[in-house]
Motif scaffolding. Structure first.
Motif, PDB file in Angstrom:
ATOM      1  N   UNK A 201       7.888  11.808  -1.183  1.00 15.13           N
ATOM      2  CA  UNK A 201       7.955  10.881  -0.053  1.00 15.13           C
ATOM      3  C   UNK A 201       6.911   9.790  -0.264  1.00 15.13           C
ATOM      4  N   UNK A 202       7.387   8.552  -0.339  1.00 17.53           N
ATOM      5  CA  UNK A 202       6.515   7.395  -0.509  1.00 17.53           C
ATOM      6  C   UNK A 202       6.506   6.592   0.783  1.00 17.53           C
ATOM      7  N   UNK A 203       5.335   6.436   1.351  1.00 16.01           N
ATOM      8  CA  UNK A 203       5.196   5.588   2.540  1.00 16.01           C
ATOM      9  C   UNK A 203       4.578   4.277   2.086  1.00 16.01           C
TER      10      UNK A 203
ATOM     11  N   UNK B 138       0.868  -1.168   0.000  1.00 12.08           N
ATOM     12  CA  UNK B 138       0.000   0.000   0.000  1.00 12.08           C
ATOM     13  C   UNK B 138       0.907   1.221   0.000  1.00 12.08           C
ATOM     14  N   UNK B 139       0.648   2.129  -0.910  1.00  5.94           N
ATOM     15  CA  UNK B 139       1.414   3.364  -1.038  1.00  5.94           C
ATOM     16  C   UNK B 139       0.563   4.505  -0.499  1.00  5.94           C
ATOM     17  N   UNK B 140       1.128   5.240   0.462  1.00  7.77           N
ATOM     18  CA  UNK B 140       0.454   6.430   0.973  1.00  7.77           C
ATOM     19  C   UNK B 140       1.275   7.646   0.571  1.00  7.77           C
ATOM     20  N   UNK B 141       0.602   8.592  -0.060  1.00 12.50           N
ATOM     21  CA  UNK B 141       1.216   9.855  -0.458  1.00 12.50           C
ATOM     22  C   UNK B 141       0.400  10.989   0.138  1.00 12.50           C
ATOM     23  N   UNK B 142       0.991  12.164   0.166  1.00 12.23           N
ATOM     24  CA  UNK B 142       0.271  13.356   0.621  1.00 12.23           C
ATOM     25  C   UNK B 142      -0.408  13.972  -0.597  1.00 12.23           C
TER      26      UNK B 142
ATOM     27  N   UNK C  94      -1.634  16.361  -3.241  1.00 14.22           N
ATOM     28  CA  UNK C  94      -0.961  17.582  -3.718  1.00 14.22           C
ATOM     29  C   UNK C  94      -1.790  18.838  -3.507  1.00 14.22           C
ATOM     30  N   UNK C  95      -3.115  18.710  -3.482  1.00 12.65           N
ATOM     31  CA  UNK C  95      -3.973  19.867  -3.265  1.00 12.65           C
ATOM     32  C   UNK C  95      -4.563  19.884  -1.864  1.00 12.65           C
ATOM     33  N   UNK C  96      -5.026  18.728  -1.417  1.00 10.76           N
ATOM     34  CA  UNK C  96      -5.712  18.664  -0.123  1.00 10.76           C
ATOM     35  C   UNK C  96      -4.755  18.544   1.054  1.00 10.76           C
ATOM     36  N   UNK C  97      -3.579  17.957   0.814  1.00 17.04           N
ATOM     37  CA  UNK C  97      -2.649  17.685   1.908  1.00 17.04           C
ATOM     38  C   UNK C  97      -3.038  16.450   2.705  1.00 17.04           C
ATOM     39  N   UNK C  98      -4.166  15.832   2.357  1.00 21.92           N
ATOM     40  CA  UNK C  98      -4.630  14.631   3.056  1.00 21.92           C
ATOM     41  C   UNK C  98      -3.890  13.401   2.532  1.00 21.92           C
ATOM     42  N   UNK C  99      -3.756  12.408   3.389  1.00 24.04           N
ATOM     43  CA  UNK C  99      -3.129  11.158   2.977  1.00 24.04           C
ATOM     44  C   UNK C  99      -4.015  10.435   1.974  1.00 24.04           C
ATOM     45  N   UNK C 100      -3.362   9.891   0.950  1.00 19.31           N
ATOM     46  CA  UNK C 100      -4.033   9.104  -0.092  1.00 19.31           C
ATOM     47  C   UNK C 100      -3.328   7.758  -0.170  1.00 19.31           C
ATOM     48  N   UNK C 101      -4.083   6.676  -0.114  1.00 20.79           N
ATOM     49  CA  UNK C 101      -3.501   5.338  -0.125  1.00 20.79           C
ATOM     50  C   UNK C 101      -4.054   4.526  -1.280  1.00 20.79           C
TER      51      UNK C 101
ATOM     52  N   UNK D  30       1.133  12.222  -9.544  1.00 19.86           N
ATOM     53  CA  UNK D  30       1.121  13.679  -9.355  1.00 19.86           C
ATOM     54  C   UNK D  30       1.513  14.050  -7.927  1.00 19.86           C
ATOM     55  N   UNK D  31       1.028  13.252  -6.963  1.00 20.72           N
ATOM     56  CA  UNK D  31       1.361  13.526  -5.563  1.00 20.72           C
ATOM     57  C   UNK D  31       2.856  13.379  -5.301  1.00 20.72           C
ATOM     58  N   UNK D  32       3.475  12.318  -5.852  1.00 15.28           N
ATOM     59  CA  UNK D  32       4.917  12.120  -5.642  1.00 15.28           C
ATOM     60  C   UNK D  32       5.749  13.198  -6.331  1.00 15.28           C
ATOM     61  N   UNK D  33       5.250  13.748  -7.401  1.00 20.68           N
ATOM     62  CA  UNK D  33       5.985  14.822  -8.083  1.00 20.68           C
ATOM     63  C   UNK D  33       6.009  16.094  -7.242  1.00 20.68           C
ATOM     64  N   UNK D  34       5.006  16.275  -6.401  1.00 19.39           N
ATOM     65  CA  UNK D  34       4.952  17.450  -5.521  1.00 19.39           C
ATOM     66  C   UNK D  34       5.690  17.180  -4.214  1.00 19.39           C
ATOM     67  N   UNK D  35       5.480  16.006  -3.636  1.00 18.31           N
ATOM     68  CA  UNK D  35       6.142  15.618  -2.384  1.00 18.31           C
ATOM     69  C   UNK D  35       6.729  14.224  -2.610  1.00 18.31           C
TER      70      UNK D  35
END
Length: 149
Positions: free
Chosen positions: A81-83, A36-40, A42-49, A74-79
């Motif tokens: 960090x991959x959890x 499972x990949x969780x990213x932040x 890019x617009x909401x700042x909420x975690x997405x998995x 898109x989220x990884x391009x902004x932040x």
């Protein structure tokens, strides 16, 4: 013949829910390298998995987007960090997006390891890595670069 376009329909949503439930409990899916990949967001700042597969090529671990420019890309391009997590196992990584030449062999290995994704590529399983490199702009690849334990 052209590659299929990815559509997140009801069947794929249901499959993602099922796979996610197994991975949350640490139960591997047969023939899968699933996490499972969780990213932040890019617009909401909420975690997405989302469920993803991690492949190892050339001694490195890679995230591949076989379905194209999806949200986690898109989220990884902004932040960058991959959890990654599966059951109780947790890993946090800084990622680096690969250029086309680097992505080609990774994409080829990915499609060979996870052939269910082959219809989303123009290149065929038997094609050389260069044929997959041509598609790198449609199938982003990220190297898990530095562990952030």
């Amino acid at each position: 013949m052209m590659a299929r376009k990815y559509r997140l329909g009801i069947m794929r949503k249901a499959a993602n829910v099922l796979v996610t439930a197994f991975l949350e409990r640490g139960i591997p899916i047969a023939g899968s390298t699933g996490w499972l990949l969780t990213t932040r967001g890019r617009r909401s700042g909420a975690d997405r998995t989302t469920p993803v597969n991690v492949v190892e090529v050339g001694g490195d671990r890679w995230l591949v987007s076989p379905y194209g420019q999806v949200g986690w890309v898109h989220n990884l391009r902004v932040d960058a960090t991959a959890r990654l997590w599966r059951g109780r196992r947790r890993e946090t990584w800084e990622v680096e997006e690969a250029d086309a030449a680097t992505a080609g062999p990774v994409l080829r290995a990915y499609v060979r390891k996870i052939p269910v994704t082959a219809p989303f590529f123009d290149a065929k399983l038997t094609d050389p890595a260069e044929a997959f490199a041509v598609e790198a702009d449609r199938h982003p690849v990220f190297r898990l670069a530095r562990s952030r334990v």
